[in-house]
Design a protein around this motif. Structure first.
Motif, mmCIF file in Angstrom:
data_model
loop_
_atom_site.group_PDB
_atom_site.id
_atom_site.type_symbol
_atom_site.label_atom_id
_atom_site.label_comp_id
_atom_site.label_asym_id
_atom_site.label_seq_id
_atom_site.Cartn_x
_atom_site.Cartn_y
_atom_site.Cartn_z
ATOM 1 N N THR A 203 -26.981 -45.538 12.975
ATOM 2 C CA THR A 203 -25.718 -45.837 11.813
ATOM 3 C C THR A 203 -24.616 -46.063 12.806
ATOM 4 N N LEU A 204 -24.380 -45.589 13.791
ATOM 5 C CA LEU A 204 -23.112 -45.903 14.702
ATOM 6 C C LEU A 204 -23.028 -47.210 14.950
ATOM 7 N N ARG A 209 -20.677 -52.754 15.071
ATOM 8 C CA ARG A 209 -20.685 -54.223 15.060
ATOM 9 C C ARG A 209 -19.840 -54.643 13.955
ATOM 10 N N HIS A 210 -19.974 -53.891 12.635
ATOM 11 C CA HIS A 210 -19.175 -54.093 11.559
ATOM 12 C C HIS A 210 -17.541 -54.203 12.039
ATOM 13 N N THR A 211 -17.320 -53.374 12.615
ATOM 14 C CA THR A 211 -15.724 -53.074 12.984
ATOM 15 C C THR A 211 -15.300 -54.154 13.887
ATOM 16 N N TYR A 469 -18.479 -34.698 9.435
ATOM 17 C CA TYR A 469 -19.729 -34.248 10.082
ATOM 18 C C TYR A 469 -20.561 -35.159 9.892
ATOM 19 N N PRO A 470 -21.519 -35.295 11.013
ATOM 20 C CA PRO A 470 -22.537 -36.170 11.077
ATOM 21 C C PRO A 470 -23.613 -36.292 10.058
ATOM 22 N N TYR A 471 -23.950 -35.191 9.403
ATOM 23 C CA TYR A 471 -24.936 -35.094 8.137
ATOM 24 C C TYR A 471 -24.088 -35.785 7.149
ATOM 25 N N GLU A 472 -22.820 -35.714 6.951
ATOM 26 C CA GLU A 472 -22.307 -36.518 5.602
ATOM 27 C C GLU A 472 -22.177 -37.928 6.018
ATOM 28 N N TYR A 473 -21.769 -38.149 7.168
ATOM 29 C CA TYR A 473 -21.571 -39.635 7.792
ATOM 30 C C TYR A 473 -23.091 -40.243 7.416
ATOM 31 N N LEU A 474 -24.019 -39.559 7.836
ATOM 32 C CA LEU A 474 -25.455 -40.302 7.718
ATOM 33 C C LEU A 474 -26.039 -40.474 6.394
ATOM 34 N N ARG A 475 -25.550 -39.340 5.554
ATOM 35 C CA ARG A 475 -25.993 -39.357 4.163
ATOM 36 C C ARG A 475 -25.328 -40.717 3.335
ATOM 37 N N ALA A 479 -28.814 -44.364 2.177
ATOM 38 C CA ALA A 479 -29.008 -45.417 1.260
ATOM 39 C C ALA A 479 -28.319 -46.947 1.997
ATOM 40 N N ILE A 480 -29.138 -47.769 2.260
ATOM 41 C CA ILE A 480 -28.572 -48.991 3.077
ATOM 42 C C ILE A 480 -27.489 -49.484 2.189
ATOM 43 N N ARG A 481 -27.730 -49.574 0.916
ATOM 44 C CA ARG A 481 -26.884 -50.326 0.001
ATOM 45 C C ARG A 481 -25.704 -49.574 -0.002
#
Ligand code: SAM
Ligand code: SF4
Length: 501
Positions: A203-204, A209-211, A469-475, A479-481
């Protein structure tokens, strides 16, 4: 602590002033009075442009009162600044009368010291006058006044003649191999959490890339990239190479003013990781022992030895990476002036180009506080002597202080100072501290701080927070969208900020 405030909205500033005298205090208006609960009252009035403040402090049977005032002058005209000076004077006098304690930083709290020094310098005051104002109006002790003026002048020299379309990027790796007892960084620590790293990295990299693409679309130029933590070298060789490779595809790293990989814990540093870093254009790395006292390392739960530090430092020194920074902490539990001065002397023998001396700050979420709630200390044993020694000894070894900051609840109310050999100052630290340009934060816990000048020449700042937190960030990204929507909305906010009036 029972704190009652009247006639002002500077509650946060008043609380930080109270923490100087009562570190670790919790604030309430309705706590039950008790002999060990301090009671403080602050009341502010403004009459004909003059701020007048009354303060009383009560602790057990002891009760003191003090007043403070401030009038506009050639040197200080800003209303808010004057109000704070008057409040500071009253609380400083009352605290001194109640506890017999004089804070080395006087009433300069809750504000970056260099910000205040620069405000004074901008009125045309020279070095001596700026120091005098800091001593007389803000009650700084002469050594602290000299330090902050010296840091402000170095920063101004370094920042001269920079183009105005610059920005920087911070990439967060909030993971550590284990949690040190003094630390409260929102990092995921321990073996069990490391498997999460792989999906975090996926995800990072999307966000990196986006940033960079968004920065390019805005026509900004990236001056510095800082990969911080946590402990970025918790990434294994392959993961680190992927991250650095992605950065290298997004920006011409040879055009950066600086590219830092914080690394940090000696037990995560390998020859291969640093050679990957060097090959990908990293120009600055940190190798942090905090102390070279084996017993203190155990007390603070660092999970590495003094030898591990020397081994890691040697790898860094041979890696070809031009700048190596070493982080130390003065005033750690179990340390002493003898221990700290030994650590500093040994580190200076290695001649790193950067050295950062922190003062132990008691953090609410740290394990050390959970185990011993008596670690708070306003005098801090001989920490003042250690900090002073670091200032004299670095100067004698050819270092200059180039950035500094203060934190709440540091033992002895001391400061954190970054030193560098002249010409080797770390730009990112200055950009971040002095709010020179926008910093785009990527990853869990990273904060994006947008900065621009309005047409009227005023500085505007907006912060955008990423889940802690990484969990929230990943959550959010699961969902890709949803992840895509977040990225699009971030860009919309950035555009709105820069294009607004
Ligand atoms: C963001 S931390 C990351 C560094 C890296 N993970 C390491 O431990 O080497 C940066 C620095 O902050 C300092 N630090 C962390 N907690 C502190 C505390 N409670 N008091 C003073 N300094 C602290 C340490 O010197 C540390 O190296
Ligand atoms: S000091 Fe560094 S390694 Fe230790 S827990 Fe904090 S961020 Fe992690």
């Amino acid at each position: 602590m029972i704190l009652r405030i009247k006639g002002t909205d500077t509650q946060y500033y008043i609380q930080t002033l109270c923490l100087i005298f009562f570190p670790g205090a919790h604030f309430s208006e309705s706590e039950k009075p008790a002999p060990d609960v301090p009671e403080i009252e602050v009341s502010v009035r403004k009459e004909d442009g003059t701020y007048m403040v009354y303060t009383s402090m009560k602790l057990g049977a002891k009760f003191v009162e003090a007043t403070g005032s401030a009038v506009p002058s050639e040197d200080i005209k800003d209303e808010k600044r004057l109000e704070k000076i008057a409040i500071g004077r009253a609380i400083f006098s009352a605290g001194k009368a109640l506890l017999g304690y004089t804070n080395p930083w006087g009433i300069l709290t809750g504000v970056r010291p260099t910000k205040v020094a620069n405000e004074i310098i901008k009125t045309g005051a020279g070095v001596q006058k700026t120091r005098r104002i800091l001593r007389d109006e803000y009650f700084l002790n002469p050594k602290k006044a000299a330090l902050v003026v010296s840091v402000a002048n170095t920063e101004n020299r370094v920042l001269k003649k920079l183009p105005d379309n610059l920005c920087s990027v911070y990439i967060s790796i909030p993971f550590c191999p284990s949690r040190c007892a003094y630390c409260s960084f929102i990092s995921y620590a321990g073996e069990k959490l490391l498997p999460l790293l792989e999906s975090y990295l996926e995800t990072l990299l999307l966000d990196v890339r986006h940033t960079f693409a968004m920065i390019e679309r805005r026509g900004l130029r990236v001056a510095t990239v800082y990969i911080g933590g946590g402990t970025p070298t918790v990434l294994n060789e392959k993961q680190l190479a992927r991250l650095l490779d992605t950065v290298g595809r997004c920006v011409d790293v040879s055009s950066l003013m600086e590219f830092t990989l914080e690394a940090g814990r000696p037990d995560t540093i390998t020859e291969e990781k640093l050679s990957i870093a060097y090959a990908h254009g990293v120009t600055r790395i940190s190798v942090n022992p905090q102390t070279l006292n084996e017993d203190v390392l155990k007390t603070i739960g660092r999970r590495h030895t003094v030898d591990d530090f020397y081994r890691a430092y040697d790898i860094a020194a041979r890696s070809g990476i031009p700048d190596v920074n070493v982080d130390l902490i003065a005033g750690l539990t179990g340390d002493s002036f003898a221990g700290f001065s030994h650590t500093l002397d040994r580190v200076l023998e290695l001649a790193p180009s950067n050295l950062t001396v922190h003062t132990f700050a008691v953090k609410r979420a740290s394990n050390i506080l959970r185990e011993n709630n008596k670690v708070y200390s306003i005098v801090g044993g001989d920490v003042g002597k250690s900090v002073e020694y670091s200032q004299l000894r670095t100067k004698a070894s050819g270092y200059i202080p180039y950035y500094m900051y203060r934190q709440k609840n540091t033992v002895g109310n001391q400061e954190n100072v970054g030193y560098a050999k002249e010409g080797r100052e770390a730009y990112y630290n200055i950009f971040m501290m002095e709010e020179i340009h926008s910093i785009f934060g990527v990853g869990a816990g990273a904060v994006t701080k947008l900065i621009r000048k309005t047409e009227g020449g005023k500085q505007q700042i907006q912060r955008i927070f990423t889940p802690k937190y990484p969990y929230e960030y990943l959550r959010d990204a699961a969902a890709i969208r949803e992840g895509d929507e977040k990225r699009a909305s971030l860009e919309a906010r950035v555009n709105e900020f820069f294009e607004g009036n």
